[in-house]
Scaffold this active site. Structure first.
Site, mmCIF file in Angstrom:
data_model
loop_
_atom_site.group_PDB
_atom_site.id
_atom_site.type_symbol
_atom_site.label_atom_id
_atom_site.label_comp_id
_atom_site.label_asym_id
_atom_site.label_seq_id
_atom_site.Cartn_x
_atom_site.Cartn_y
_atom_site.Cartn_z
ATOM 1 N N SER A 119 0.824 -1.213 0.000
ATOM 2 C CA SER A 119 0.000 0.000 0.000
ATOM 3 C C SER A 119 0.853 1.255 0.000
ATOM 4 C CB SER A 119 -0.847 0.047 1.270
ATOM 5 O OG SER A 119 -1.667 -1.068 1.365
ATOM 6 N N HIS A 140 -1.327 -2.600 -7.040
ATOM 7 C CA HIS A 140 -2.021 -2.298 -5.787
ATOM 8 C C HIS A 140 -3.532 -2.441 -5.955
ATOM 9 C CE1 HIS A 140 -3.158 0.838 -2.550
ATOM 10 N NE2 HIS A 140 -3.035 -0.349 -2.000
ATOM 11 N N GLU A 152 -3.958 0.138 -8.876
ATOM 12 C CA GLU A 152 -2.898 1.112 -9.145
ATOM 13 C C GLU A 152 -1.673 0.358 -9.651
ATOM 14 O OE1 GLU A 152 -2.443 4.938 -6.348
ATOM 15 O OE2 GLU A 152 -2.845 3.129 -5.219
#
Ligand SMILES: NC(=O)c1ccc[n+]([C@@H]2O[C@H](COP(=O)([O-])OP(=O)(O)OC[C@H]3O[C@@H](n4cnc5c(N)ncnc54)[C@H](O)[C@@H]3O)[C@@H](O)[C@H]2O)c1
Length: 291
Positions: A119, A140, A152
Site C-alpha cells: 500500500s 495495488h 494502481e
C-alpha cells in the site's frame, strides 16, 4: 509471455481477494501463507464471496466450483516454481516483504514476473531485494478485491516496459481498471485517503466527536459510503499505521504524524474487523463503538 499460473503470497484479506479474481478469470492460482488457518479461512471466505456472486446471478454454480478448483493452497514455496507471475500480499512490513522476495526468487522460473500489493512501500527498494528488478512492479489492488474496480500500477526505476505492459493487460483480463502512479510513498489512493483517516482519529483523540458522530458526519456530510473510522477498521489498523509511518518517514513532513490513539489501538491488538475489535467491537450482532 502468456500468464497462465499466478502465485499469491499471503492469504489474508487481500490475498484471498486477489486469488478469487485471478481464479474467476481462469488463471490457476497457488495461494501461499505461513499459517494453515489463514489458508483455510481464505478458502472459506472465497466460497462465501462466490456464493454471493451466484446469488446475484453474476456467475453460475459451475463457475463457482471451477474457480475454487483452480486455487491450490499451500504452505510450501515450491508451489510457486511453475508460476508465470507471483503477487506478494503479505503484511505491510518491509522486512517481511524483503525476506519473502529473497526466499521466493531462487524457486521461481528466471522469466517469472513478480509484483507487490504494497500500500505504501517503495517499489524500487523492494525490487532491489529481488534478482529481477526489471521484471518487478507494484500492483495495488483495493479492498474488497472482488468488488473494487481499481488497480494502481507502480513502476520501479528498473521496471521494463514489457513487464508493465504484461501486468496492465492482466489487470484488464481480471475485469479491473488500471491507474498509473509514480513510485512515491503510498502512491495516489493512500496518499490521499490515509491522512484523512488519520485526521479522523485525531478528531476522536482530541474529543471533537465520538466514533459515531465522526462516522455519521462524514457519511452524511461528505457523502462517503463509509465513515473514516469504519473504513479504518475495514482496512486494518496495523496497515493504516504502517502506511502513515511510511508517509511520515518517506516525506519527512510532520503533517503525516500517526495519531497516538492509532498507535495505542495497534499496540492493544485491536486491528479492526480482522481481530473483531477496533474503533468498533464486532463481537455482537451489530458493531458497537469502542469510544
Ligand atoms: N487491507 C487493505 O485494505 C489493503 C488494501 C490494499 C493493499 N493492502 C496491502 O496488502 C497487503 C496485505 O494486507 P492484508 O490486509 O491482506 O493483511 P492481512 O493481515 O489480512 O494478511 C496478511 C497475511 O500475510 C501472511 N504472512 C505474513 N508473513 C508471511 C510470509 N512470510 N509468507 C507468507 N505469508 C505471510 C499472514 O499470515 C496473513 O495471512 C499489505 O501489503 C497491505 O498494505 C491492504
Amino acid at each position: 509471455m502468456m500468464i497462465k499460473k499466478i502465485g499469491v503470497v499471503g492469504a489474508g484479506q487481500m490475498g484471498n481477494g486477489i486469488a478469487h479474481v485471478c481464479a474467476l478469470a481462469g488463471f490457476n492460482v497457488a495461494l501461499i501463507d505461513i499459517k494453515q488457518d489463514q489458508l483455510d479461512a481464505a478458502l472459506t471466505v472465497m466460497g462465501h464471496n462466490l456464493d454471493r456472486q451466484v446469488a446475484r446471478q453474476k456467475i453460475s454454480e459451475r463457475e463457482k466450483a471451477e474457480t475454487l478448483a483452480r486455487v491450490q493452497p499451500s504452505m510450501s514455496l515450491e508451489a510457486l516454481a511453475d508460476c508465470d507471475l507471483v503477487i506478494e500480499a503479505a503484511v505491510e512490513d518491509e522486512q517481511v516483504k524483503r525476506k519473502i522476495f529473497q526466499q521466493i526468487c531462487p524457486v521461481l522460473r528466471k522469466d517469472a514476473l513478480v509484483a507487490t500489493n504494497t500500500s505504501s512501500i517503495s517499489v524500487t527498494r523492494l525490487a532491489a531485494s529481488t534478482d529481477r528488478p526489471e521484471r518487478f512492479m507494484g500492483m495495488h489492488f483495493m479492498n474488497p478485491v472482488p468488488m473494487m474496480q481499481l488497480v494502481e500500477l507502480i513502476r520501479g526505476i528498473a521496471t521494463e516496459e514489457s513487464t508493465f505492459r504484461e501486468i496492465r493487460e492482466l489487470v484488464v483480463k481480471l475485469g479491473k481498471t488500471p491507474a498509473n502512479a509514480e513510485d512515491f510513498p503510498a502512491f495516489i489512493v493512500n496518499r490521499i485517503l490515509l491522512p484523512m483517516i488519520n485526521e479522523a482519529i485525531y478528531t476522536l483523540y482530541e474529543g471533537v466527536g465520538s466514533v459515531e458522530s465522526i462516522d455519521t458526519a462524514m457519511r452524511l456530510g461528505a457523502n462517503h459510503p463509509m465513515g473514516p473510522l469504519q473504513l479504518a477498521d475495514f482496512i486494518g489498523l496495523d496497515t493504516c499505521l504502517s502506511v502513515m509511518q511510511v508517509l511520515y518517514e518517506g516525506l519527512a513532513d510532520s503533517k503525516y504524524r500517526p495519531c497516538p490513539l492509532l498507535v495505542k489501538y495497534v499496540e492493544a491488538g485491536w486491528l479492526g474487523r480482522k481481530t473483531n475489535r477496533g474503533f468498533y467491537d464486532y463481537r455482537g450482532p451489530a458493531p458497537v463503538p469502542t469510544r
